[in-house]
Design a protein around this motif. Structure first.
Motif, PDB file in Angstrom:
ATOM      1  N   TRP A  83      -4.088   7.736 -11.057  1.00 14.82           N
ATOM      2  CA  TRP A  83      -5.347   7.890 -10.322  1.00 14.82           C
ATOM      3  C   TRP A  83      -5.335   9.141  -9.449  1.00 14.82           C
ATOM      4  N   ARG A  84      -4.149   9.571  -9.072  1.00 19.60           N
ATOM      5  CA  ARG A  84      -4.054  10.800  -8.297  1.00 19.60           C
ATOM      6  C   ARG A  84      -4.340  12.006  -9.197  1.00 19.60           C
ATOM      7  N   VAL A  85      -3.947  11.925 -10.449  1.00 16.96           N
ATOM      8  CA  VAL A  85      -4.294  12.974 -11.400  1.00 16.96           C
ATOM      9  C   VAL A  85      -5.819  13.039 -11.539  1.00 16.96           C
ATOM     10  N   MET A  86      -6.418  11.878 -11.615  1.00 15.62           N
ATOM     11  CA  MET A  86      -7.855  11.755 -11.861  1.00 15.62           C
ATOM     12  C   MET A  86      -8.683  12.267 -10.674  1.00 15.62           C
ATOM     13  N   ALA A  87      -8.326  11.850  -9.455  1.00 13.54           N
ATOM     14  CA  ALA A  87      -9.113  12.207  -8.271  1.00 13.54           C
ATOM     15  C   ALA A  87      -8.198  12.274  -7.048  1.00 13.54           C
ATOM     16  N   PRO A  88      -7.513  13.420  -6.874  1.00 14.00           N
ATOM     17  CA  PRO A  88      -6.493  13.510  -5.808  1.00 14.00           C
ATOM     18  C   PRO A  88      -7.056  13.348  -4.398  1.00 14.00           C
ATOM     19  N   ARG A  89      -8.335  13.634  -4.202  1.00 17.32           N
ATOM     20  CA  ARG A  89      -8.909  13.471  -2.868  1.00 17.32           C
ATOM     21  C   ARG A  89      -9.156  11.997  -2.554  1.00 17.32           C
ATOM     22  N   GLU A  90      -9.224  11.180  -3.570  1.00 18.94           N
ATOM     23  CA  GLU A  90      -9.599   9.778  -3.364  1.00 18.94           C
ATOM     24  C   GLU A  90      -8.411   8.818  -3.437  1.00 18.94           C
ATOM     25  N   TYR A  91      -7.395   9.191  -4.234  1.00 18.80           N
ATOM     26  CA  TYR A  91      -6.274   8.275  -4.434  1.00 18.80           C
ATOM     27  C   TYR A  91      -4.965   9.021  -4.223  1.00 18.80           C
ATOM     28  N   GLY A  92      -4.152   8.494  -3.307  1.00 20.42           N
ATOM     29  CA  GLY A  92      -2.905   9.168  -2.988  1.00 20.42           C
ATOM     30  C   GLY A  92      -1.725   8.577  -3.733  1.00 20.42           C
ATOM     31  N   PHE A  93      -0.518   9.003  -3.303  1.00 19.96           N
ATOM     32  CA  PHE A  93       0.701   8.436  -3.901  1.00 19.96           C
ATOM     33  C   PHE A  93       1.095   7.159  -3.174  1.00 19.96           C
ATOM     34  N   LEU A  94       1.054   7.187  -1.827  1.00 14.25           N
ATOM     35  CA  LEU A  94       1.471   5.995  -1.080  1.00 14.25           C
ATOM     36  C   LEU A  94       0.499   4.851  -1.295  1.00 14.25           C
ATOM     37  N   ALA A  95      -0.815   5.143  -1.183  1.00 14.06           N
ATOM     38  CA  ALA A  95      -1.860   4.137  -1.421  1.00 14.06           C
ATOM     39  C   ALA A  95      -1.634   2.861  -0.611  1.00 14.06           C
ATOM     40  N   ASN A  96      -1.158   3.024   0.634  1.00 11.26           N
ATOM     41  CA  ASN A  96      -0.973   1.848   1.491  1.00 11.26           C
ATOM     42  C   ASN A  96      -2.323   1.323   1.953  1.00 11.26           C
ATOM     43  N   VAL A  97      -2.457   0.013   1.982  1.00 13.86           N
ATOM     44  CA  VAL A  97      -3.688  -0.584   2.490  1.00 13.86           C
ATOM     45  C   VAL A  97      -3.813  -0.213   3.971  1.00 13.86           C
ATOM     46  N   ASN A  98      -4.930   0.414   4.326  1.00  7.65           N
ATOM     47  CA  ASN A  98      -5.087   0.909   5.688  1.00  7.65           C
ATOM     48  C   ASN A  98      -6.563   0.881   6.081  1.00  7.65           C
ATOM     49  N   PRO A  99      -6.923  -0.080   6.973  1.00  4.21           N
ATOM     50  CA  PRO A  99      -8.347  -0.213   7.323  1.00  4.21           C
ATOM     51  C   PRO A  99      -8.891   0.982   8.099  1.00  4.21           C
ATOM     52  N   THR A 100      -8.004   1.855   8.604  1.00  6.00           N
ATOM     53  CA  THR A 100      -8.495   2.978   9.417  1.00  6.00           C
ATOM     54  C   THR A 100      -8.679   4.254   8.594  1.00  6.00           C
ATOM     55  N   VAL A 101      -8.265   4.236   7.338  1.00  3.00           N
ATOM     56  CA  VAL A 101      -8.456   5.422   6.495  1.00  3.00           C
ATOM     57  C   VAL A 101      -9.405   5.055   5.361  1.00  3.00           C
ATOM     58  N   ASP A 102     -10.629   5.584   5.437  1.00  2.32           N
ATOM     59  CA  ASP A 102     -11.636   5.227   4.446  1.00  2.32           C
ATOM     60  C   ASP A 102     -11.419   5.940   3.124  1.00  2.32           C
ATOM     61  N   HIS A 103     -11.879   5.321   2.074  1.00  5.40           N
ATOM     62  CA  HIS A 103     -12.075   6.024   0.810  1.00  5.40           C
ATOM     63  C   HIS A 103     -13.264   6.963   1.020  1.00  5.40           C
ATOM     64  N   PRO A 104     -13.278   8.150   0.376  1.00  7.02           N
ATOM     65  CA  PRO A 104     -14.393   9.068   0.627  1.00  7.02           C
ATOM     66  C   PRO A 104     -15.771   8.473   0.340  1.00  7.02           C
ATOM     67  N   ARG A 105     -15.833   7.456  -0.511  1.00  9.04           N
ATOM     68  CA  ARG A 105     -17.153   6.917  -0.870  1.00  9.04           C
ATOM     69  C   ARG A 105     -17.469   5.578  -0.216  1.00  9.04           C
ATOM     70  N   TRP A 106     -16.450   4.903   0.303  1.00 12.73           N
ATOM     71  CA  TRP A 106     -16.737   3.632   0.954  1.00 12.73           C
ATOM     72  C   TRP A 106     -15.718   3.340   2.043  1.00 12.73           C
ATOM     73  N   SER A 107     -16.076   2.391   2.910  1.00 20.31           N
ATOM     74  CA  SER A 107     -15.202   2.013   4.018  1.00 20.31           C
ATOM     75  C   SER A 107     -14.078   1.111   3.520  1.00 20.31           C
ATOM     76  N   GLN A 108     -12.905   1.225   4.145  1.00 11.92           N
ATOM     77  CA  GLN A 108     -11.805   0.316   3.823  1.00 11.92           C
ATOM     78  C   GLN A 108     -11.554  -0.662   4.978  1.00 11.92           C
ATOM     79  N   ALA A 109     -12.478  -0.703   5.948  1.00 14.79           N
ATOM     80  CA  ALA A 109     -12.255  -1.530   7.139  1.00 14.79           C
ATOM     81  C   ALA A 109     -12.294  -3.022   6.830  1.00 14.79           C
ATOM     82  N   SER A 110     -13.048  -3.381   5.790  1.00 16.49           N
ATOM     83  CA  SER A 110     -13.134  -4.801   5.446  1.00 16.49           C
ATOM     84  C   SER A 110     -13.174  -4.941   3.933  1.00 16.49           C
ATOM     85  N   GLU A 111     -13.151  -6.181   3.471  1.00 15.20           N
ATOM     86  CA  GLU A 111     -13.055  -6.417   2.023  1.00 15.20           C
ATOM     87  C   GLU A 111     -13.822  -7.668   1.624  1.00 15.20           C
TER      88      GLU A 111
END
Lengths: 213, 320
Positions: free
Chosen positions: B254-282
C-alpha cells in the motif's frame, strides 16, 4: 411516437425511475439480507446515495447534448422535458448522502456536527463533496420559474453551467471515496464526456465564422 | 501464593467463544470418534492449516470487556483484493480455491532456512493457541476477532536470524490462476508487508491459522495470515507463502500504491488522520440496527502497554 418515447414523456414513469434507486438498499438490508451489507448497513446506504446522486447528475447532463446531436430523435426530446426534475433529484440524493454522512460520523447527536464539518473542510476529498452539494443547492433554488425570470435568461444560463463543474467535482469525489480507483466512475462519467465533446464539435461546425459575428 | 493481576488484554468469561464454533466438521468428529486423527490426516482435509485444532485458549489471554464480532461478519466483510475489491467478493470468489498442501518458505539472513509444510511448521512451533484481539482497519472500522495461531516470535526463534537481519518481509502467494485479482493491475502483486524484527518479536505479533476455533477461511487469508493488532489491518498480509529476513526495510504494497496515505509502521493512531478521513473514531462492524455504532479509536488500538516502548523517540506523525 415510439413506445420508449411515450414512456419517457410520462412524468410518473420518470418519478418512478428516480425513486427506485433510493429504495434499493431495502433489498440487501431487509428483504434478502447480505452479511457484508449488514456489517455496516449505514455505510452501504451512504455509498449508495452518493452513487445515485452521481448517476443522476451525469444523466441529466446528457439530455442537452443528446438533443443537439439528434434533434429529431423523439427520445431526446422526451428526456429534455424532465431536466429540472432529474437535476433537482440529483441534489436531493446528494443532500441525503450528506445527511447520512453526518449520522454515519456522529450518530444522532447534533452536538457532533461542528466537528464533522471541521473535518470535512480540512480534507480535500470531503471538501469537494461539500462544494458539489453547494453548487447543486444553488442550481436547485434557482430552478424555480420565478428565479429564472428574476435572474434573466443569460445570467441564469451561466449560473447553470456550474452543473458541469459539479459533475467534474463529483467524479473526483466518487473516485477518491475508495482506496483504489473505482471503475464505476468511468462508466458513469465517460459517456457524458464523449457526448459533450461530440456536441461541441457539432456546434463549432454549425456556428457562423467569428469574422462575421 | 500466586495472585494473578488481570492484564488489560484479558477478556471476561462472558466473551468466551461459543462451543459450537469449536467444533469442526461432523466428518472430523466422526473420524476422531473412531480414533483416526492427527496432523497427517488433517493436512489432507479441506483447508491448508488444520493442525492443532481445537486450539486451547492461551491462559494469559483469556476473555475481557471485548465483544467478539460474529463469525458470519468476520468471514463475509473482507478486504482481500486478490479475490475482488468489494468486501462481499472474497468469500464467494475464493470458495473453490484449495490452499493445500501449503508450503511456506522461511528464508533470508537466518541460520535455519527452510521450505516447510504448514502443518509441519505448526507442529515444530508447538501447536496453536487462541487469542481475542481488536482489529482496526485503516478505513476506520473495527472488529473483535478470536484468532487461532502461534506467536510470530516462535517462528523468528525457529528461523534463528543472523545479526544482520533487521526486518521481516512477508509475501502473499503469487498465483493469478487461482487468485483472479492478481490478473488485474490494481496493486503491485504479490502483496508484501513488513515488520521491524523487534515488532515481530513483540508478544502481540501473531500468525493466525484459524478463526473461532476453525481453520481460517480462504477469504480471511488461509492458511497463514499475519495479525498485528496495534497496526492497521492492511499490515495483516494474507495467505503467506514466504517470510524473508532482510537488512533493509521492505517496501510494503500500500505504500507503493499511495505513499502519502499509507506508511510502513501503520500504527493505529487516533491523532494522525488519513488524508481523506479522520482516524479519531471507528465504525463497529455489526454495531447493531440500521444506524450502527461508532467508538473512539484508542492509541495503538488499545495495546499501548504492550507496544509503546517500541516507538520511544519515534515521530509517529512523520512515520505514520
Amino acid at each position: 411516437m415510439s413506445f420508449l418515447e411515450k414512456l419517457l414523456r410520462s412524468k410518473v414513469f420518470v418519478w418512478i425511475l428516480i425513486l427506485l434507486p433510493g429504495l434499493w438498499p431495502v433489498w440487501p438490508i431487509f428483504l434478502h439480507p447480505n452479511s457484508s451489507v449488514l456489517a455496516d448497513p449505514l455505510k452501504f446506504i451512504l455509498h449508495h446515495l452518493g452513487f445515485t446522486a452521481c448517476l443522476l447528475l451525469a444523466t441529466v447532463l446528457t439530455f442537452t447534448p443528446l438533443r443537439v446531436l439528434f434533434p429529431k430523435w423523439g427520445v431526446a426530446q422526451a428526456l429534455n422535458r424532465h431536466r429540472r426534475l432529474v437535476g433537482v433529484s440529483a441534489f436531493a440524493y446528494a443532500a441525503l448522502h450528506f445527511a447520512t454522512h453526518v449520522i454515519y460520523e456522529g450518530g444522532t447527536d447534533v452536538g457532533t456536527i461542528p466537528s464533522i464539518l471541521r473535518t470535512a473542510v480540512g480534507k480535500p476529498f470531503q471538501l469537494i463533496g461539500l462544494l458539489t452539494l453547494a453548487i447543486l443547492f444553488l442550481l436547485t433554488i434557482t430552478s424555480l420559474t420565478a428565479a429564472i425570470r428574476w435572474l434573466g435568461g443569460k445570467l441564469w444560463k451561466n449560473i447553470h453551467r456550474l452543473a458541469y463543474v459539479a459533475a467534474g467535482l463529483a467524479a473526483y469525489h466518487q473516485a477518491a471515496a475508495r482506496k483504489i480507483f473505482p471503475l464505476q466512475v468511468l462508466w458513469i462519467f465517460v459517456p457524458l464526456l464523449l457526448l459533450e465533446v461530440a456536441r461541441i464539435i457539432k456546434q463549432r461546425r454549425n456556428a457562423p465564422s467569428p469574422a462575421r459575428s | 501464593m500466586l495472585i494473578r493481576s488481570p492484564q488489560d488484554w484479558e477478556l471476561p468469561e462472558s466473551a468466551a467463544t461459543e462451543e459450537k464454533f469449536y467444533h469442526l466438521s461432523k466428518r472430523r468428529d466422526f473420524l476422531k470418534s473412531i480414533g483416526v486423527a492427527g496432523v497427517a490426516l488433517a493436512a489432507r482435509d479441506l483447508l491448508g492449516a488444520t493442525a492443532g485444532f481445537p486450539a486451547k485458549e492461551n491462559p494469559a489471554y483469556p476473555a475481557s470487556a471485548l465483544k467478539p464480532t460474529s463469525y458470519d461478519l468476520i468471514t463475509s466483510y473482507n478486504n482481500f483484493y486478490e479475490f475482488g475489491t468489494d468486501k462481499d467478493e472474497p468469500k464467494p470468489n475464493s470458495k473453490k480455491w484449495k490452499p493445500e498442501p501449503w508450503t511456506v518458505e522461511i528464508a533470508g539472513l537466518i541460520r535455519n532456512p527452510v521450505k516447510i509444510d504448514v502443518n509441519d511448521l505448526i507442529g515444530k512451533l508447538g501447536g496453536i493457541e487462541q487469542r481475542v484481539y481488536r482489529m482496526r482497519c485503516v478505513e476506520a472500522w473495527s472488529m473483535v476477532i478470536p484468532w487461532d495461531g502461534f506467536p510470530l516470535s516462535k517462528l523468528v526463534a525457529f528461523a534463528d536470524p543472523k545479526p544482520e537481519a533487521k526486518f521481516l518481509k512477508l509475501t502473499t502467494i503469487l498465483d493469478p490462476k487461482n487468485l483472479p485479482g492478481q490478473q488485474e493491475n490494481i496493486l503491485r502483486w504479490p502483496y508484501v508487508e513488513g515488520l521491524h524484527l523487534d515488532e515481530a518479536n513483540n508478544e502481540l505479533a501473531f500468525i493466525a491459522t484459524g478463526i473461532y476455533g476453525k481453520p481460517i477461511p480462504n477469504q480471511n487469508g488461509a492458511p497463514l495470515r499475519l495479525v498485528t493488532p496495534w497496526k492497521y489491518g492492511f499490515k495483516g498480509v494474507k495467505s503467506i507463502a514466504k517470510i524473508e529476513f532482510v537488512a533493509e526495510q521492505p517496501m510494503n504494497t500500500w505504500r507503493v500504491m499511495a505513499p502519502r496515505e499509507y506508511g510502513f509502521l501503520a500504527n493505529v493512531n487516533p491523532t494522525v488522520d488519513h488524508p481523506r478521513w479522520s482516524q479519531a473514531s471507528e465504525r463497529i462492524i455489526g454495531g447493531g440496527g440500521l444506524l450502527g455504532a461508532r467508538q473512539k479509536t484508542l492509541m495503538f488500538n488499545g495495546y499501548e502497554k504492550q507496544v509503546a516502548a517500541l516507538y520511544q523517540g519515534v515521530d509517529l506523525k512523520k512515520f505514520y
